[in-house]
Design a protein around this motif. Structure first.
Motif, PDB file in Angstrom:
ATOM      1  N   SER A  95      43.879  44.273  48.687  1.00 52.82           N
ATOM      2  CA  SER A  95      45.015  45.155  48.984  1.00 52.82           C
ATOM      3  C   SER A  95      45.658  44.832  50.318  1.00 52.82           C
ATOM      4  O   SER A  95      44.988  44.496  51.289  1.00 52.82           O
ATOM      5  N   LEU A  96      46.965  44.946  50.325  1.00 54.53           N
ATOM      6  CA  LEU A  96      47.760  44.819  51.550  1.00 54.53           C
ATOM      7  C   LEU A  96      48.381  46.163  51.915  1.00 54.53           C
ATOM      8  O   LEU A  96      48.671  46.423  53.073  1.00 54.53           O
ATOM      9  N   PRO A 102      39.192  49.722  48.434  1.00 53.59           N
ATOM     10  CA  PRO A 102      38.389  49.048  47.406  1.00 53.59           C
ATOM     11  C   PRO A 102      37.937  50.059  46.349  1.00 53.59           C
ATOM     12  O   PRO A 102      37.508  51.170  46.683  1.00 53.59           O
ATOM     13  N   GLY A 103      38.073  49.673  45.106  1.00 55.19           N
ATOM     14  CA  GLY A 103      37.725  50.582  44.004  1.00 55.19           C
ATOM     15  C   GLY A 103      38.958  51.235  43.397  1.00 55.19           C
ATOM     16  O   GLY A 103      38.893  51.763  42.284  1.00 55.19           O
ATOM     17  N   VAL A 239      32.504  45.043  43.234  1.00 52.69           N
ATOM     18  CA  VAL A 239      33.431  46.177  43.060  1.00 52.69           C
ATOM     19  C   VAL A 239      33.943  46.197  41.618  1.00 52.69           C
ATOM     20  O   VAL A 239      34.116  47.263  41.019  1.00 52.69           O
ATOM     21  N   GLY A 240      34.166  45.015  41.056  1.00 53.01           N
ATOM     22  CA  GLY A 240      34.603  44.935  39.661  1.00 53.01           C
ATOM     23  C   GLY A 240      33.636  45.679  38.754  1.00 53.01           C
ATOM     24  O   GLY A 240      34.032  46.485  37.919  1.00 53.01           O
ATOM     25  N   LYS A 241      32.349  45.431  38.952  1.00 48.80           N
ATOM     26  CA  LYS A 241      31.325  46.078  38.110  1.00 48.80           C
ATOM     27  C   LYS A 241      31.321  47.587  38.334  1.00 48.80           C
ATOM     28  O   LYS A 241      31.219  48.373  37.409  1.00 48.80           O
ATOM     29  N   MET A 242      31.445  47.990  39.609  1.00 43.61           N
ATOM     30  CA  MET A 242      31.393  49.408  39.988  1.00 43.61           C
ATOM     31  C   MET A 242      32.447  50.228  39.250  1.00 43.61           C
ATOM     32  O   MET A 242      32.206  51.329  38.810  1.00 43.61           O
ATOM     33  N   ARG A 243      33.657  49.665  39.157  1.00 40.45           N
ATOM     34  CA  ARG A 243      34.785  50.420  38.607  1.00 40.45           C
ATOM     35  C   ARG A 243      35.090  50.068  37.158  1.00 40.45           C
ATOM     36  O   ARG A 243      36.070  50.533  36.594  1.00 40.45           O
TER      37      ARG A 243
END
Ligand SMILES: O=P(O)(O)O[C@@H]1C[C@H](O)[C@@H](CO)O1
Length: 266
Positions: A95-96, A102-103, A239-243
């Motif tokens: 993100s910018l 994150p998430g 983070v991909g796995k988390m969300r």
């Protein structure tokens, strides 16, 4: 060989491959067995989502792996020939935008194709008129109706506070951005940056598919020389796995509720 004729195609971004595992009655085709596909791990998964026939790329091809943009986007042309009318793309992105974390999930409203601005475009070369026009318009690529529907769904899911609508930029990679590059992209109005998606979306839009895109924000892009944080691919996958569950629910609901006779793309 499959007898399935899916109307919906999905491309899973890094760490988001679980989506393909949720398809019912799956038929699996490793890329290595499909003529014309880059020799790579990953597979096409045909199956049903909410009773609708779908085909999913579990693993995508990236320009930074050394594939030409023609090879990178070849599966989208295959989707078209199979009868796919709507393409859903997902990716992991940094993100910018201030206020993204994150998430979070970003519904893609538009994109900046950085390699494309420098002439690296999958539509370069002789145009195949069977697929689409020589000079396709790109001012309304990400379907408004699907974006509105996705917003409704995230409100119903109670996760609207983690969801934004924004502009994605594709960079060539494989390195993450320098601070100066991050500042430049931020000034250009980019909300999230990644290394994929734009080529596939260009090819899909060129051949008249309706397109919907989601970025999962996996990290903040460092925009200050005082910030010591370093992004890394393992963190992106984590983070991909988390969300992945929220993302999966959103896409499943979207596929179940989208109007299949309303291909608003012209
Ligand atoms: O396939 P996507 O765009 O999700 O992959 C992103 C971009 C890079 O390939 C990698 C960086 O961690 O994740």
């Amino acid at each position: 060989m499959t007898k399935q004729r899916p109307l919906v195609g999905l491309i899973c971004g890094s760490g988001l491959g679980l989506l393909a595992d949720s398809l019912k009655n799956p038929e699996l085709f490793p890329y290595a067995d499909i003529p014309g596909f880059p020799q790579s791990t990953g597979r096409l998964v045909f199956g049903e989502m909410k009773g609708r026939s779908c085909v999913c790329m579990q693993g995508r091809f990236h320009m930074y792996e050394g594939h030409s943009l023609g090879k990178t986007t070849f599966p989208v042309r295959v989707f078209k020939l199979l009868g796919v009318e709507t393409l859903i793309v997902t990716n992991a992105a940094g993100s910018l935008a201030d206020g993204y974390h994150p998430g979070d999930i970003m519904i893609i409203k538009d994109h900046v194709n950085v390699p494309g601005l420098a002439g690296l475009n999958p539509l370069t070369g002789p145009n195949d008129d069977k697929f689409g026009p020589r000079f396709p318009a790109m001012s309304s690529v990400y379907d408004k109706g699907l974006r509105c529907l996705a917003m409704d769904i995230v409100k119903q899911m109670g996760v609207a506070q983690f969801v934004h609508e924004g502009v994605y930029a594709m960079v060539g990679g494989p390195n993450f951005e320098t601070v100066a590059e991050a500042k430049l992209l931020h000034r250009l109005g980019v909300d999230a940056v990644g290394m994929s998606t734009a080529p596939e979306v260009l090819v899909a839009s060129h051949c008249g598919m309706r397109v919907f895109g989601l970025s999962l924000i996996t990290n903040k892009v460092v925009r200050s020389y005082d910030d010591e944080e370093q992004v890394n691919h393992e963190g992106v996958l984590e983070v991909g796995k988390m969300r992945s569950q929220s993302l999966q629910t959103l896409i499943t609901q979207l596929v179940g509720r989208m109007d299949m006779n309303n291909n608003t793309h012209t």
